[in-house]
Scaffold this active site. Structure first.
Site, PDB file in Angstrom:
ATOM      1  N   ASP A   1     -11.069   5.767  -6.162  1.00 15.12           N
ATOM      2  CA  ASP A   1     -12.176   4.852  -6.474  1.00 15.12           C
ATOM      3  C   ASP A   1     -13.293   5.534  -7.261  1.00 15.12           C
ATOM      4  O   ASP A   1     -13.155   6.681  -7.698  1.00 15.12           O
ATOM      5  CB  ASP A   1     -12.728   4.218  -5.192  1.00 15.12           C
TER       6      ASP A   1
ATOM      7  N   SER B   1     -19.859   3.955  -4.717  1.00 19.55           N
ATOM      8  CA  SER B   1     -18.443   4.052  -4.347  1.00 19.55           C
ATOM      9  C   SER B   1     -17.540   3.187  -5.211  1.00 19.55           C
ATOM     10  O   SER B   1     -17.481   3.373  -6.412  1.00 19.55           O
ATOM     11  CB  SER B   1     -18.296   3.718  -2.865  1.00 19.55           C
ATOM     12  N   HIS B   2     -16.879   2.217  -4.609  1.00 16.24           N
ATOM     13  CA  HIS B   2     -15.876   1.406  -5.296  1.00 16.24           C
ATOM     14  C   HIS B   2     -16.485   0.149  -5.911  1.00 16.24           C
ATOM     15  O   HIS B   2     -15.758  -0.687  -6.423  1.00 16.24           O
ATOM     16  CB  HIS B   2     -14.810   1.008  -4.285  1.00 16.24           C
TER      17      HIS B   2
ATOM     18  N   ASP C   1     -16.130   7.051  -6.673  1.00 13.05           N
ATOM     19  CA  ASP C   1     -16.638   8.381  -6.309  1.00 13.05           C
ATOM     20  C   ASP C   1     -15.564   9.298  -5.738  1.00 13.05           C
ATOM     21  O   ASP C   1     -15.866  10.384  -5.248  1.00 13.05           O
ATOM     22  CB  ASP C   1     -17.809   8.261  -5.332  1.00 13.05           C
TER      23      ASP C   1
ATOM     24  N   ASP D   1     -13.345   9.086  -3.122  1.00  6.33           N
ATOM     25  CA  ASP D   1     -12.977   9.293  -1.719  1.00  6.33           C
ATOM     26  C   ASP D   1     -11.852   8.383  -1.235  1.00  6.33           C
ATOM     27  O   ASP D   1     -11.252   8.631  -0.199  1.00  6.33           O
ATOM     28  CB  ASP D   1     -14.211   9.240  -0.788  1.00  6.33           C
ATOM     29  N   ARG D   2     -11.569   7.310  -1.984  1.00  5.22           N
ATOM     30  CA  ARG D   2     -10.485   6.412  -1.546  1.00  5.22           C
ATOM     31  C   ARG D   2      -9.185   6.741  -2.277  1.00  5.22           C
ATOM     32  O   ARG D   2      -9.197   7.389  -3.326  1.00  5.22           O
ATOM     33  CB  ARG D   2     -10.830   4.956  -1.861  1.00  5.22           C
TER      34      ARG D   2
ATOM     35  N   LYS E   1     -13.909  11.118   3.416  1.00  6.97           N
ATOM     36  CA  LYS E   1     -12.523  10.837   3.067  1.00  6.97           C
ATOM     37  C   LYS E   1     -12.271  11.400   1.674  1.00  6.97           C
ATOM     38  O   LYS E   1     -13.209  11.669   0.935  1.00  6.97           O
ATOM     39  CB  LYS E   1     -12.231   9.348   3.154  1.00  6.97           C
TER      40      LYS E   1
END
Ligand code: G1P
Ligand code: ZN
Length: 544
Positions: free
Chosen positions: A278, A114-115, A280, A282-283, A377
């Site tokens: 981010d 992710s982030h 991947d 999703d943010r 998300k």
């Protein structure tokens, strides 16, 4: 016939997936022989992979390609019938969720941390998503963890690496590999939800935006959607090529790590709108000219204006927010006369409510918003939602937010993260707070009076599953809140998060700096948690 090898292995004891799958230092994957293989074999065993169709892709970080090759060869050996893999191994998290749902596959594997930063010294991760498109629930991740504890061997076919750089279909033994375009299906979905003509017209009128992909997965999606399809000028998307180490950036769209974008938006000739996503995808973070939109406010504003967007014009079934997220969304739900649910941190709890048609829209304070279009998300979706609102309202970002506060009141909100604390010290803070809870109720601390103090737990209204120890909350009589939680996604030491919220209905008092407005509550948080005494930290690592 392909030669299927059964390779002897032995278990590792630390492969317990957290809220976002298995996330570790890249080094752990690289230097522990069979570390990746053990986890993947455990997933395949738990889902009984034979005959299944799965989606596979990642955010392009270092080790992504190597892992994809191993997973494809293991999938063939485990009897998977078809793999839909993103071209060059690229797929954003929301895109995977969409593909799983659209092609009704049996789930998918997402390679991402992710982030968190990438590269040999960064992080790597593996997430398994189920047929609804969302992250696997605990019952499955626990079963995977159990399987990792007594694994004896893994299965793999011994073939050279396969080429996934072209959009083609080929076979590995009996398994079909379908190399798919990562962007097309996602764009089609966005077109169904948002008014691309209205947003194109907005750009045509001279509206300027900068989107920072932070050298992570959303670059190709953003270039296609914002520049190619919506006609924003070339250069609207910056840092648009996914790089294995994200160009040294920390791909987390917040005020600390998306520094260049924040500086640009604070400059004299800033664009009208700034956004980032981010690692991947999703943010999301959204900014106006010299104006930061707090993620908790953002979700509330999306909900309040959903009727302006074609995909939600029929109204919202209900909304949900994670417990630490500010209650700005609750005010909107009250006005729309729809239910609002308060869930533990992590997207899977929303998925359950969406599958039961109880909510349409949801979000978290941690720069996450989404809807029932997928079961994750979705960064670009959030940004398109804002663009659609901006196109309809023809107001600045700041005006939209301030008008919202005027109507609903402002929930001053901030999150203070103390990263990399020694694990036992962080635990000590939480234990101290837990023992303190009973004595807090009814106490007056400065200008605030404690109404209730407890540890949050949740019973999923759909499946009855319980989630315990979801953070400590101190609720005050005036609606203010202090929340203390340990992060479940860090890979180094412990991260203690403190969430601070204060409601301000009076619009003449709504334009204060939020740290200023929350000052006394921040002091109270430090005082009651004995944070400084226990951890020797006198300030947070990240303030949002
Ligand atoms: C963090 C966020 C949480 C989010 C998760 C995955 O988890 O706080 O809202 O769902 O990342 O993106 P945490 O580190 O707090 O456990
Ligand atoms: Zn993410």
């Amino acid at each position: 016939m392909l030669n299927i090898e059964e390779i002897a292995t032995h278990p590792f004891d630390d492969q317990k997936p957290g809220t976002s799958g298995l996330r570790k230092k890249t080094r752990v994957f690289e230097t522990n022989k069979n570390y990746l293989e053990n986890f993947i074999q455990s997933i395949f065993d738990v889902i009984d992979a034979s005959g299944k169709t799965l989606v596979l892709g990642g955010d392009g970080r270092y080790f992504n390609n190597q892992a994809i090759q191993v997973i494809l060869k293991m999938a063939a050996a485990n009897g998977v019938s078809q793999m839909l893999v993103g071209q060059n191994g690229i797929l954003s998290t929301p895109a995977v969720s969409n593909i799983i749902r659209k092609y009704e596959t049996d789930g998918g594997i997402i390679l991402s941390a992710s982030h968190n930063p990438g590269g040999p010294d960064g992080d790597f991760g593996i997430k398994f998503n189920i047929p609804n498109g969302g992250p696997a629930p605990e019952i499955i991740t626990n079963a995977i963890f159990e399987a990792t504890k007594d694994i004896q061997f893994y299965k793999i076919v011994n073939i050279p690496d396969v080429d996934i750089s072209q959009l083609t279909t080929f076979s590995i033994g009996d398994m079909l590999v379908n190399v798919i375009d990562p962007v097309t299906d996602y764009v089609e979905l966005m077109r169904q939800i948002f008014d691309f003509d209205a947003i194109s017209a907005l750009f045509k009128s001279g509206f300027k935006m900068t989107y920072d992909a932070l050298n992570a997965v959303t670059g190709p999606y953003a270039v296609e959607i914002f520049e190619n399809q919506l006609g924003a000028p070339r250069g609207t998307v910056v840092n648009s090529t996914p790089l294995p180490d994200f160009g040294g950036k920390h791909p987390d769209p917040n005020l600390t790590y998306a520094k260049e974008l924040v500086e640009l938006m604070n400059s004299e000739d800033s664009p009208d709108f700034g956004a980032a996503s981010d690692g991947d995808g999703d943010r999301n973070m959204v900014l106006g000219k010299k104006f930061f939109v707090n993620p908790s406010d953002s979700i509330a504003i999306l909900a309040a204006n959903a009727s302006l967007v074609k995909g939600y014009a029929k109204g919202l079934l209900g909304v949900a927010r994670s417990m630490p997220t500010s209650s700005a969304l609750d005010k909107v739900a009250e006005k729309l006369k729809i239910p609002v649910y308060e869930t533990p941190t992590g997207w899977k709890f929303f998925g359950s409510l969406m599958d039961a048609d109880m909510i349409t829209l949801c979000g978290e304070e941690s720069f996450g918003a989404g809807s029932n279009h997928v079961r994750e998300k979705d960064g670009i979706w959030s940004i398109l939602f804002w663009l659609n609102i901006l196109a309809q309202k023809q107001q600045s970002v700041a005006d939209i937010v301030q008008n919202h506060w005027r109507q609903f009141g402002r929930n001053y909100y901030s999150r203070h993260d103390y990263e990399g604390i020694e694990v036992d010290k962080a635990q000590q803070v939480m234990t101290h707070l837990l023992t303190l809870l009973p004595s807090l109720e009814g106490q007056k601390i400065g200008n605030y009076e404690v109404l209730k103090a407890d540890e949050f737990s949740y019973i999923d209204p759909v499946n009855g599953e319980r989630a315990e120890h979801q953070g400590i909350r101190v609720l005050f009589k005036d609606g203010s809140r202090l929340i203390f939680r340990l992060s479940g996604t860090g890979t180094q030491g412990a991260t203690l998060r403190i969430y601070i919220e204060k409601y301000e209905p009076d619009f003449v008092k709504q334009n204060r700096d939020s740290q200023e407005a929350l000052k006394e509550l921040i002091e109270i948080a430090k005082e009651i948690s004995q944070l400084q005494e226990i951890t020797c930290r006198d300030r947070p690592t990240v303030i949002t």
